[in-house]
Design an enzyme around this catalytic site. Structure first.
Site, mmCIF file in Angstrom:
data_model
loop_
_atom_site.group_PDB
_atom_site.id
_atom_site.type_symbol
_atom_site.label_atom_id
_atom_site.label_comp_id
_atom_site.label_asym_id
_atom_site.label_seq_id
_atom_site.Cartn_x
_atom_site.Cartn_y
_atom_site.Cartn_z
ATOM 1 N N GLY A 29 0.811 -1.221 0.000
ATOM 2 C CA GLY A 29 0.000 0.000 0.000
ATOM 3 C C GLY A 29 0.836 1.259 0.000
ATOM 4 O O GLY A 29 2.034 1.246 -0.277
ATOM 5 N N HIS A 32 2.588 4.559 -5.036
ATOM 6 C CA HIS A 32 3.138 5.683 -5.790
ATOM 7 C C HIS A 32 3.221 5.255 -7.253
ATOM 8 O O HIS A 32 2.832 4.125 -7.597
ATOM 9 C CB HIS A 32 4.489 6.124 -5.220
ATOM 10 C CG HIS A 32 5.460 5.001 -5.051
ATOM 11 N ND1 HIS A 32 6.012 4.323 -6.108
ATOM 12 C CD2 HIS A 32 5.956 4.397 -3.931
ATOM 13 C CE1 HIS A 32 6.822 3.386 -5.663
ATOM 14 N NE2 HIS A 32 6.800 3.395 -4.344
ATOM 15 N N HIS A 35 4.443 1.724 -8.179
ATOM 16 C CA HIS A 35 3.468 0.622 -8.097
ATOM 17 C C HIS A 35 2.534 0.644 -9.315
ATOM 18 O O HIS A 35 2.204 -0.399 -9.879
ATOM 19 C CB HIS A 35 2.598 0.756 -6.843
ATOM 20 C CG HIS A 35 3.334 0.642 -5.551
ATOM 21 N ND1 HIS A 35 3.570 1.724 -4.738
ATOM 22 C CD2 HIS A 35 3.884 -0.429 -4.920
ATOM 23 C CE1 HIS A 35 4.225 1.338 -3.666
ATOM 24 N NE2 HIS A 35 4.437 0.035 -3.745
ATOM 25 N N GLY A 145 9.166 -4.552 -8.265
ATOM 26 C CA GLY A 145 10.057 -3.467 -8.655
ATOM 27 C C GLY A 145 11.514 -3.860 -8.474
ATOM 28 O O GLY A 145 11.887 -4.467 -7.456
ATOM 29 N N GLN A 146 12.346 -3.463 -9.434
ATOM 30 C CA GLN A 146 13.775 -3.770 -9.363
ATOM 31 C C GLN A 146 14.465 -2.973 -8.255
ATOM 32 O O GLN A 146 15.587 -3.269 -7.882
ATOM 33 C CB GLN A 146 14.409 -3.492 -10.739
ATOM 34 C CG GLN A 146 15.891 -3.811 -10.867
ATOM 35 C CD GLN A 146 16.235 -5.274 -10.585
ATOM 36 O OE1 GLN A 146 15.401 -6.168 -10.759
ATOM 37 N NE2 GLN A 146 17.447 -5.532 -10.126
ATOM 38 N N ASP A 148 13.852 -3.158 -5.226
ATOM 39 C CA ASP A 148 14.133 -4.181 -4.209
ATOM 40 C C ASP A 148 14.789 -5.368 -4.910
ATOM 41 O O ASP A 148 14.201 -6.443 -5.037
ATOM 42 C CB ASP A 148 12.830 -4.591 -3.511
ATOM 43 C CG ASP A 148 12.240 -3.439 -2.722
ATOM 44 O OD1 ASP A 148 12.912 -2.936 -1.819
ATOM 45 O OD2 ASP A 148 11.118 -3.018 -3.037
ATOM 46 N N MET A 182 11.607 6.177 -6.219
ATOM 47 C CA MET A 182 10.310 6.289 -5.545
ATOM 48 C C MET A 182 10.171 5.180 -4.513
ATOM 49 O O MET A 182 10.525 4.032 -4.770
ATOM 50 C CB MET A 182 9.176 6.183 -6.568
ATOM 51 C CG MET A 182 9.085 7.409 -7.410
ATOM 52 S SD MET A 182 7.628 7.347 -8.473
ATOM 53 C CE MET A 182 7.931 8.816 -9.452
#
Ligand code: PAF
Length: 279
Positions: A29, A32, A35, A145-146, A148, A182
Site C-alpha cells: 500500500g 506511488h 506501483h 520493482g527492481q 528491491d 520512488m
C-alpha cells in the site's frame, strides 16, 4: 474493480473465468507511480490484474518501523481503480496469520547478505507472504520493482525451488525528477534529508559513468560511491555493494553483469537503491 478481504471471495473472483490470464502486483500500500507502473505492465501482459495491499508484519524486524509504515487505503484504491486493476485483496493480519499459524519459508544463501544481514528475518517474512499471495491468486505472472533487487532475487529463487507455476517479472525503478528512487518510505524524510537523499542516485550514477569508461575494479567503484554518499551530512552508510545479480556474492573484478546496491540512513529513514551494470 472488486475489493475483498476474504480469501474465498478472492478465489471465486479469480476463477470466475478459468480461461483468463492473471497478473499479480503484491504491495504494502501507500502506492506511488512505481506501483502503478507495475499495474500498467501487468495490464498489458494479462487479461486481468490482481493487487494485494497488505502491510506484512512478519517482514518488519523492527516494530517501530512497522508502526510508522505509511498507509492510505482510500487513496490506494482510487489509484488502482484509475490504473485499471480488477481484483484487490486487502486482508487483515489475522486473515493472513491466524492465531494457530506456524509455517514459514526460508530461502537460504541469497537472503544472508545485504538487506538480509541488516534486517534479520525480513526475507523469511517476505518469502512467506509472497508464497501465500501466489497460492491465493494463482497468477500467471507476478510483478515486482527492481528497486528491491534482493527481494526479486529471493522470490525468483523461491519460485524455482518450490516449483511455483508462474513467471516473476522485475520492472525498472521509477525515480523522482532529481533521481531519488520512488518509495513509500520517502514520505518519512525530513525536508533536509529529502534534499540530501539524492546522494544515492548520484553515487550510483558516478559509479555507472566510471564503469562505462572502463573501470572494472569493484573496490575502486565501491570507494567512489562511498565518497559521494559521505559528502551528504545527514547520510550514514549501512552498506555499499557490488555483487552478482542472482547469487548476490560480492565481486572483485567486473566481468559480467553486476548489481551495484546500497542502503543508506538519511536521518532516521533507511533508503535503498541499486543499478544493474552490464559489461
Ligand atoms: O515489496 C513489497 O512491497 C513487499 O515486500 C511485498 C512484496 C508486497 C511483500 O510484502
Amino acid at each position: 474493480m472488486n475489493i475483498y478481504n476474504n480469501i474465498a471471495d478472492i478465489r471465486q473472483s479469480r476463477w470466475a473465468d478459468p480461461q483468463l490470464s492473471w497478473g499479480l502486483v503484491p504491495t504494502m500500500g501507500y502506492l506511488h507511480e512505481g506501483h502503478i507502473s507495475l499495474v500498467e505492465r501487468a495490464r498489458q501482459e494479462n487479461d486481468r490484474v490482481g493487487v494485494s495491499i497488505f502491510v506484512n508484519p512478519t517482514q518488519f524486524n523492527d516494530p517501530k518501523d512497522l508502526a510508522v509504515y505509511p498507509r492510505n487505503l482510500e487513496r490506494d484504491l482510487a489509484m488502482l481503480q484509475a490504473a485499471g486493476a480488477d481484483l484487490i485483496w486487502t486482508p487483515t493480519p489475522e486473515q493472513v496469520y491466524p492465531p494457530e499459524y506456524q509455517t514459514y519459508i526460508t530461502v537460504e544463501t541469497v537472503t544472508q547478505v545485504l538487506e538480509g544481514a541488516a534486517r534479520p528475518g525480513h526475507f523469511r517474512g517476505v518469502a512467506t507472504v509472497v508464497a501465500k499471495l501466489f497460492n491465493v491468486f494463482q497468477p500467471h505472472r507476478a510483478y515486482f520493482g527492481q528497486k528491491d533487487a534482493q527481494q526479486v532475487a529471493v522470490i525468483k529463487r523461491m519460485v524455482q525451488d518450490l516449483n511455483f507455476n508462474l513467471t516473476v517479472i522485475s520492472c525498472p525503478t521509477l525515480r523522482e525528477a532529481d533521481g531519488l528512487a520512488m518509495s513509500s518510505r520517502n514520505v518519512n524524510l525530513t525536508p533536509e534529508a529529502r534534499q540530501q537523499a539524492t546522494c544515492l542516485y548520484q553515487a550510483l550514477s558516478a559509479a555507472k559513468a566510471a564503469f562505462e569508461q572502463g573501470e572494472r575494479s569493484a573496490n575502486h567503484l565501491r570507494q567512489m560511491m562511498t565518497v559521494v554518499i559521505q559528502a551528504a551530512p545527514l547520510a550514514r552508510i549501512d552498506y555499499i555493494s557490488i555483487t552478482h545479480p542472482d547469487t548476490l556474492m560480492e565481486l572483485e573484478t567486473l566481468e559480467q553483469t553486476a548489481l551495484f546496491s546500497m542502503a543508506v540512513f538519511m536521518g532516521k529513514v533507511r533508503l535503498i537503491d541499486n543499478m544493474q551494470m552490464v559489461s
